[in-house]
Design a protein around this motif. Structure first.
Motif, short mmCIF file in Angstrom:
data_model
loop_
_atom_site.label_atom_id
_atom_site.label_comp_id
_atom_site.label_asym_id
_atom_site.label_seq_id
_atom_site.Cartn_x
_atom_site.Cartn_y
_atom_site.Cartn_z
N SER A 85 -10.39 3.84 3.90
CA SER A 85 -9.44 3.37 2.89
C SER A 85 -10.00 2.18 2.12
N ALA A 86 -10.58 1.22 2.83
CA ALA A 86 -11.14 0.05 2.15
C ALA A 86 -12.28 0.44 1.23
N TYR A 87 -13.12 1.36 1.67
CA TYR A 87 -14.26 1.80 0.87
C TYR A 87 -13.80 2.51 -0.40
N THR A 137 0.84 -1.19 0.00
CA THR A 137 0.00 0.00 0.00
C THR A 137 0.88 1.24 0.00
N GLY A 161 -12.66 2.65 8.23
CA GLY A 161 -13.08 1.93 7.03
C GLY A 161 -12.97 2.72 5.74
N THR A 219 -10.83 2.28 -1.79
CA THR A 219 -10.13 1.30 -2.62
C THR A 219 -11.12 0.50 -3.46
N THR A 230 -18.65 4.68 6.77
CA THR A 230 -17.54 3.76 7.00
C THR A 230 -16.88 3.87 8.36
#
Length: 91
Positions: free
Chosen positions: A34-36, A9, A32, A38, A28
């Motif tokens: 970064s995952a969202y 990353t 959350g 991404t 998020t």
């Protein structure tokens, strides 16, 4: 320039409208995001790739018909009605 290792990353800075950031945080939580983001970028890149495939096809053949587009949407996404599909209105 070296290619990144798979799974590695990198931190970046991205500017967005404040209302989007607020909505993102509400959905998020702080951890959350970064995952969202991404997942959203992966999805957009896939859609861009599909658009490029369609453009290349249509450059060599006739444009896809509305029926062909709908059939492809069903195959990719199931029978989900897109609320923002062209020509359709939910009201």
């Amino acid at each position: 320039m070296k290619a990144p290792r798979p799974g590695s990353t990198e931190n970046i800075s991205v500017s967005m409208p404040s209302e989007l950031i607020g909505a993102l945080r509400m959905r998020t939580g702080k951890r959350g995001m970064s995952a969202y983001v991404t997942a959203a970028v992966r999805h957009q890149l896939a859609m861009d790739g599909l658009a490029e495939i369609v453009a290349a096809y249509e450059a060599e053949h006739d444009p896809l018909s509305e029926a062909e587009v709908r059939a492809a949407q069903r195959e990719l996404f199931g029978d989900v009605q897109e609320p923002y599909a062209s020509g359709d209105s939910a009201a």
